[in-house]
Design an enzyme around this catalytic site. Sequence first.
Site, PDB file in Angstrom:
ATOM      1  N   ILE A  55      -1.164   9.837  14.682  1.00 45.26           N
ATOM      2  CA  ILE A  55      -1.689   9.260  16.021  1.00 45.26           C
ATOM      3  C   ILE A  55      -0.780   9.054  17.083  1.00 45.26           C
ATOM      4  O   ILE A  55      -1.171   9.341  17.987  1.00 45.26           O
ATOM      5  CB  ILE A  55      -2.598   8.045  15.825  1.00 45.26           C
ATOM      6  CG1 ILE A  55      -1.708   6.683  15.444  1.00 45.26           C
ATOM      7  CG2 ILE A  55      -3.915   8.054  14.861  1.00 45.26           C
ATOM      8  CD1 ILE A  55      -2.547   5.548  15.270  1.00 45.26           C
TER       9      ILE A  55
ATOM     10  N   ALA B 254       2.465   8.285  11.930  1.00 46.86           N
ATOM     11  CA  ALA B 254       2.895   9.841  12.278  1.00 46.86           C
ATOM     12  C   ALA B 254       2.219  10.706  13.054  1.00 46.86           C
ATOM     13  O   ALA B 254       2.446  11.459  13.792  1.00 46.86           O
ATOM     14  CB  ALA B 254       3.300  10.336  10.819  1.00 46.86           C
TER      15      ALA B 254
ATOM     16  N   ASN C 165       0.865  -1.410  -0.183  1.00 44.03           N
ATOM     17  CA  ASN C 165      -0.088   0.108   0.077  1.00 44.03           C
ATOM     18  C   ASN C 165       0.674   1.232   0.169  1.00 44.03           C
ATOM     19  O   ASN C 165       2.057   1.191  -0.159  1.00 44.03           O
ATOM     20  CB  ASN C 165      -0.837  -0.010   1.241  1.00 44.03           C
ATOM     21  CG  ASN C 165      -0.257   0.204   2.617  1.00 44.03           C
ATOM     22  OD1 ASN C 165       0.789  -0.629   2.666  1.00 44.03           O
ATOM     23  ND2 ASN C 165      -0.428   0.861   3.373  1.00 44.03           N
ATOM     24  N   LEU C 166       0.276   2.260   0.322  1.00 45.52           N
ATOM     25  CA  LEU C 166       1.022   3.610   0.373  1.00 45.52           C
ATOM     26  C   LEU C 166       2.321   3.719   1.384  1.00 45.52           C
ATOM     27  O   LEU C 166       3.053   4.330   0.974  1.00 45.52           O
ATOM     28  CB  LEU C 166       0.009   4.792   0.803  1.00 45.52           C
ATOM     29  CG  LEU C 166       0.361   6.053   1.047  1.00 45.52           C
ATOM     30  CD1 LEU C 166       0.952   6.883  -0.110  1.00 45.52           C
ATOM     31  CD2 LEU C 166      -0.524   7.053   1.883  1.00 45.52           C
ATOM     32  N   CYS C 167       2.182   2.855   2.413  1.00 47.29           N
ATOM     33  CA  CYS C 167       3.202   2.932   3.563  1.00 47.29           C
ATOM     34  C   CYS C 167       3.955   1.702   3.612  1.00 47.29           C
ATOM     35  O   CYS C 167       4.628   1.395   4.576  1.00 47.29           O
ATOM     36  CB  CYS C 167       2.668   3.375   4.659  1.00 47.29           C
ATOM     37  SG  CYS C 167       1.808   4.940   4.687  1.00 47.29           S
TER      38      CYS C 167
ATOM     39  N   GLU D 204       3.090  -1.373   4.469  1.00 47.21           N
ATOM     40  CA  GLU D 204       2.856  -2.485   5.521  1.00 47.21           C
ATOM     41  C   GLU D 204       1.754  -3.292   5.388  1.00 47.21           C
ATOM     42  O   GLU D 204       1.330  -4.432   5.955  1.00 47.21           O
ATOM     43  CB  GLU D 204       2.597  -1.780   6.861  1.00 47.21           C
ATOM     44  CG  GLU D 204       1.227  -1.122   7.330  1.00 47.21           C
ATOM     45  CD  GLU D 204       0.783   0.079   6.416  1.00 47.21           C
ATOM     46  OE1 GLU D 204      -0.117   0.797   6.872  1.00 47.21           O
ATOM     47  OE2 GLU D 204       1.730   0.666   5.672  1.00 47.21           O
TER      48      GLU D 204
END
Length: 944
Positions: free
Chosen positions: A760, A758, A570-572, A574
């Site tokens: 939360i 980043a 995905n975007l990050c 994970e």
Amino acid sequence: MNEHPSPQQHASAPAFHVIRRNGSVTPFDQNKIAIAVTKAFLAVEGQGAAGSRRVHEGVEQVTEQVVSALTRRVDSDRALHIEDIQDQVELALMRGEHHKVARAYVLYREERARARREEVAAKAEGETAPSLKVRAADGSLQPLDERRLQALVDEAVAGLDGASAEPVLTEARRNLYDGITQDELSLASIMAARTLVEQEPNYAFVSARLLLDRLRREALTFISGHEDQATQAEMGSRYAEYFQAYVKRGIELDLLDPELSRFDVKRIADAIKPERDLNFQFLGLQTLYDRYFLHSEGTRFELPQAFFMRVAMGLALREIDRESKVIEFYNLLSSFDFMASTPTLFNSGTQRAQLSSCFLTTVPDDLDGIFKSIKDNALLAKYSGGLGNDWTRVRGLGAHIKGTNGESQGVVPFLKVANDTAIAVNQGGKRKGAVCAYLETWHIDIEEFLDLRKNTGDDRRRTHDMNTANWVPDLFMQRVEEDGVWTLFSPDETPDLHDLTGKKFAERYAYYEDKAKRGEMTVYKEVRATDLWRRMLTMLFETGHPWVTFKDPCNLRSPQQHIGVVHSSNLCTEITLNTSDTEVAVCNLGSVNLANHIHNGALDHEQLKRTVTTAMRMLDNVIDVNYYTIPEARNSNMKHRPVGLGLMGFQDAINILRLPYASDAAVQFADESMEAISYHAISASADLAAERGRYPSFEGSLWSKGILPLDSIQILDDARGQTVEVDRSSKLDWASLRTKVMQQGMRNSNTMAIAPTATISNICGVAQSIEPAYQNLFVKSNMSGDFTVVNEHLVRDLKARGLWDAVMISDLKYFDGSVGSIDRVPDDLKAIYATAFEIDSSWLIEAAARRQKWIDQAQSLNLYIANPNGKKLDQLYRLAWQRGLKTTYYLRSRSATHVEKSTLKGTDGKLNAVSAGSLGAAAPEPIRMPMACSIEDPTCEACQ
């Protein structure tokens, strides 16, 4: 020689003015700077050095730097406060490497400030200060309520070690003026507390509590319809009444789901714990204020505990005993033991409850499919989703197009359109749209793909805002290891490679290579594997992209390999879920605050079990109450029900345990903590299956065969023909859990993923995710502004040894937040508080490998290299592959130049956007984070 330069030596003084401490304004005289600097030099060197060339040149250098800096900062119509000038002197001394002189100057300023405070206090006993007027919202002037201001600050510092009301009030009163507005009055006290954070981290709580007063006035006035305010103590009896009115008003404004009114709102309101408002640090509360709290035309009417309760109510909509579950969920969130992801916090309980964090798609090789995928990106991003797109199926440059009998322009032009779409759809201004494009390493366009983020070349073939990632098969890494040849293909001629993994991929790939050698392929290219690998790493260093992620570990260890293929993360990086034309993978995230589960020098397993059990229920509920913008996402989520439980505050946890990140003990703790989270998450999902039913695609999964994440490493061993080098020991009773899973089933196809957290983690006041500390003192920038961050654990330890003073603060700023070069810091503290670039990144990989053995998805793993070179990068990323990691994230590299130093006594953040004319002169530049790509990239927050 005279003690200071003559006026003739500095004849071109700027024509601005200086605000003295008593409020008077005088012309600027730079000779006074030279005098002060000379005195500082002589205090260190002794009076005998008065005639030395060294002192003379040092004074000249520092004075010229200060005058030059001040001239750049203001024009002739502006005035500087005397404190700001002294800040620049301190800064110039540090820049000039006059360390001892800088220390002497810092100590002198502290002594003089203390003396002035004592003098002011003495005068205050016998004098009555002139009464100031405050301008109300209707324009009327009212006397400043000094008693309330004093009570407010007293309440803000109550119970906080090292914090007192006196310096806050002194600094706040310095910025008051007759006719000040109510908002500016609030800001004055907030700003005053924030200037003290670098001296005492607890002032981060003080400034948050002062901000709370402003929020209460804003929210209570909006709800009641008239000017209203309350202290924190008064909210103890008012919160419940306010919450009931808040729910009613939110529904009237079409912001809250009307279903919330059908709860027993009074019972829920009575469960609110007002004292938990005091647990925020300023960065967390400011972030919530800017982007999370409900508002009507910019007026916030949602207080922190109402926010957490609203999220809890939204997650309990389908529960049977709804009120009990709401209270259980609320207690978990408001205690900061667990925090749901940003989309869940944004939208839970609202009329558009899009609560999922991540969406993964695979793009087909036809125009209709390509542009449908881009449209889907827009719809998914609109409500805060982060996107990962697999582009491997799209045919490459030069491939034949049957419909037009022409040649394809390849994947890059479509990536440009996807990039621009992400910018256009910015989630209602809350944050930028965010997408990552993935491409397999054998794709014919891979070399152009590597160049997408470069700042040179044809801009039509660049995507400056899109993240990119390599989807690397094991076969490529094996060819790199043996220095073999690698062949690039166009997927229209090798369509099955996209879905094959492990040995089957290797066999089919060799078949296509033989076919190309026989001249039976139209578009292909042979390259040296190590050359392509070096170019991948070069681009990663130069541009931060594409990230390196590994296809085979993601697929061979996937519990869902029986029913599909993982085509990308995905975007990050994970999330590792299957995608297809009919399924857009969805993941629902939240993170355990590991620091909150350390008690008496150890991990509290019972508390962790309670947290994980409730968190898994909340995440599972997201799937059922979620608002789906496209049918393919709903289809996938309902069929497989994946969630991603992660963690944050790892650095805080090992600081509490006094473990250096670069140590076997920290690696062992990473293993122990992740094993416990994994055990309880899998167990909780099995219990939910017994209560609610198995996820529909359970049969045939690794779960159904009793193969848990730890066991799946053997599958990867077999496919590689070599052992994955990772410790496989365990401490918990996994045999009984295997039996439980096979008998009861699982509610969720996937249970764990470690996201970057980043945002939360800012809310909870802990270090993000599994990250090492970036610096021990720095200014953090995000969409809410700039915020001073101090490592409270380091301060605690330095205080215990009598080492925390103004000189230590000065040294920390000079050495960019590192204690490694400060002589008087003991070696044990230097090891515990080593920062990210002082830690060999191989330790990060070793810790991540221990976690990966327990995780059914992946983890966002940033790597740090202070002085990168090709050999270091090669060794590091090969190690990541050898240890069986599924993905890596950003490569962080230190900039070649030092960051700007500052006393950090200026303003920062959106709430401080008040004119310099009313609240003092402009702030000095803060310490910034030096790197190729930002530590907290706002485009990555969809995973938070």
